[in-house]
Design a protein around this motif. Structure first.
Motif, mmCIF file in Angstrom:
data_model
loop_
_atom_site.group_PDB
_atom_site.id
_atom_site.type_symbol
_atom_site.label_atom_id
_atom_site.label_comp_id
_atom_site.label_asym_id
_atom_site.label_seq_id
_atom_site.Cartn_x
_atom_site.Cartn_y
_atom_site.Cartn_z
ATOM 1 N N VAL A 140 5.319 -30.729 2.490
ATOM 2 C CA VAL A 140 5.503 -29.141 1.820
ATOM 3 C C VAL A 140 5.480 -29.399 0.456
ATOM 4 O O VAL A 140 5.443 -29.837 -0.155
ATOM 5 N N MET A 141 5.088 -27.857 0.597
ATOM 6 C CA MET A 141 5.308 -27.332 -0.948
ATOM 7 C C MET A 141 6.664 -26.651 -1.045
ATOM 8 O O MET A 141 6.206 -25.667 -0.249
ATOM 9 N N SER A 149 2.975 -17.561 -11.015
ATOM 10 C CA SER A 149 2.053 -18.526 -11.978
ATOM 11 C C SER A 149 2.802 -20.279 -11.661
ATOM 12 O O SER A 149 2.464 -21.151 -12.948
ATOM 13 N N SER A 150 2.882 -20.316 -10.382
ATOM 14 C CA SER A 150 3.493 -21.881 -9.751
ATOM 15 C C SER A 150 5.157 -22.271 -10.415
ATOM 16 O O SER A 150 5.109 -23.696 -10.398
ATOM 17 N N ILE A 151 5.970 -21.395 -11.062
ATOM 18 C CA ILE A 151 6.628 -21.455 -12.042
ATOM 19 C C ILE A 151 7.643 -22.208 -9.997
ATOM 20 O O ILE A 151 8.313 -21.271 -9.530
ATOM 21 N N GLY A 152 8.569 -23.160 -10.633
ATOM 22 C CA GLY A 152 9.095 -23.564 -9.861
ATOM 23 C C GLY A 152 9.021 -23.785 -8.654
ATOM 24 O O GLY A 152 9.877 -24.714 -7.696
ATOM 25 N N MET A 153 7.796 -24.809 -8.530
ATOM 26 C CA MET A 153 6.965 -25.339 -7.416
ATOM 27 C C MET A 153 6.955 -26.628 -7.026
ATOM 28 O O MET A 153 7.174 -27.530 -8.463
ATOM 29 N N ALA A 154 7.443 -27.159 -6.312
ATOM 30 C CA ALA A 154 6.918 -28.840 -6.135
ATOM 31 C C ALA A 154 6.380 -29.730 -4.819
ATOM 32 O O ALA A 154 6.875 -28.776 -3.953
ATOM 33 N N LYS A 155 5.823 -30.455 -5.005
ATOM 34 C CA LYS A 155 5.450 -31.126 -3.483
ATOM 35 C C LYS A 155 7.330 -32.409 -3.335
ATOM 36 O O LYS A 155 7.298 -32.657 -4.001
ATOM 37 N N LEU A 163 15.542 -31.905 -1.429
ATOM 38 C CA LEU A 163 16.459 -31.450 -1.855
ATOM 39 C C LEU A 163 16.610 -30.851 -3.769
ATOM 40 O O LEU A 163 17.711 -30.653 -4.244
ATOM 41 N N ALA A 164 15.683 -31.942 -3.825
ATOM 42 C CA ALA A 164 15.412 -32.298 -5.517
ATOM 43 C C ALA A 164 14.808 -30.490 -5.993
ATOM 44 O O ALA A 164 15.416 -30.384 -6.912
ATOM 45 N N ALA A 165 14.019 -30.540 -5.199
ATOM 46 C CA ALA A 165 13.164 -28.648 -5.424
ATOM 47 C C ALA A 165 14.053 -27.785 -5.162
ATOM 48 O O ALA A 165 13.060 -27.331 -5.734
#
Length: 305
Positions: A140-141, A149-155, A163-165
């Motif tokens: 997931v994204m 601005s893609s702030i706080g986003m993660a794969k 859970l970390a994301a």
């Protein structure tokens, strides 16, 4: 310059996580207006009293990114004061800022967007993480709902990563969007006065087109013309205009897409106050369409007349 715009305030900076980018956008816009003889000043809501806009300001160029500037708040303030401003109105700004609301509208309009689940911080049970991942194809994204601005986003590819994301994303927003990961290429289409400008394909060595790739990397590549065949490009442009209109957006903005490896388009989000820095996408698209930066800024400001 034949048009008299009166006194123009360029709103820049603000209090959002995108403050630094907004300062750069706003200064670039302000400089462009001054070069063309427009009577313009910069106003930063973080430090300046915005009630000053009530006296002597004829129109406003909004260059505030993120919360407070792109979510309908400043649009509501200016609407109440009856001061014309650039870009979308209160409702469409608020909807576009909320990625989950945008997706709901696109789904109801039969416009393509990735499968997703909305996670609300106070109601999230970590024990459900594995089921959620499985439901969304295993990768997931993770996106804070109201950040840009893609702030706080993660794969995330497993429960620990998810859970970390989520922990990271919850520091920006109590609502987080989980989207099925799309492998493919990222495109963006600028909308100006109801028309699609030349599309841009972005290519980065990073896992995705993140904040670093957008604002700090020297390796990110931009292709404009984007290299699509005429039929695929027409499809993209139609989708961009439809997605923009479905949310009720107006004036100018940018619609972001993924093209998966099977050739399917997926809508990501709409930006109602896109970046206007020297490396930003909207000026790149405008230049390809024959509009220099100063002309682009004036064209956007003309929407307030």
């Amino acid at each position: 310059m034949s048009v008299d715009f009166g006194k123009v305030a360029v709103l820049l900076g603000g209090n959002s996580a995108e403050r630094e980018v907004s300062l750069r956008s706003g200064r670039a816009v302000l400089d462009a207006l001054l070069r063309q003889g427009v009577d313009a000043i910069g106003v930063d809501p973080k430090h300046d009293d915005i009630t000053q806009l009530k006296t002597g300001i004829d129109r406003v160029f909004i260059a505030l990114h993120g919360r407070g500037g792109e979510d309908g708040c400043i649009q509501g303030f200016l609407t109440t004061l009856q001061i014309p401003f650039t870009g979308s109105d209160v409702l469409s700004s608020a909807i576009a800022m909320d990625k989950s609301k945008s997706k709901q509208i696109w789904q109801s309009s039969q416009l393509p967007t990735a499968h997703y689940q909305l996670i609300v911080k106070d109601h999230f049970n970590p024990e459900h993480a594995e089921d959620i991942l499985a439901k969304l194809s295993g990768t997931v994204m993770v996106k804070p709902v109201n950040e840009g601005s893609s702030i706080g986003m993660a794969k995330a590819t497993n429960v620990n990563e998810l859970l970390a994301a989520l922990t990271q994303a919850f520091t920006f927003d109590n609502k987080v969007l989980l989207e099925t990961w799309i492998t493919g290429q990222e495109y963006t289409v600028t909308i100006l006065n109801g028309q699609a400008l030349p599309a841009i394909r972005m290519q980065t060595a990073n896992i995705f087109y993140d904040y670093q790739a957008k604002y700090q990397s020297t390796d990110t590549q931009y292709f404009c013309p984007c290299g699509l065949d005429p039929q695929k490009l027409a499809q993209l442009n139609d989708l961009a205009v439809s997605a923009f209109a479905a949310i009720g957006c107006s004036g100018w903005g940018r619609v972001d897409f993924m093209l998966d490896t099977q050739g399917n388009w997926y809508l990501l989000e709409v930006n109602t106050v896109p970046g206007m820095t020297e490396t930003s996408l909207v000026p790149k698209a405008a230049k390809q369409a024959g509009l220099e930066f100063d002309e682009l800024v004036l064209e956007i400001l003309k929407q307030t007349l």
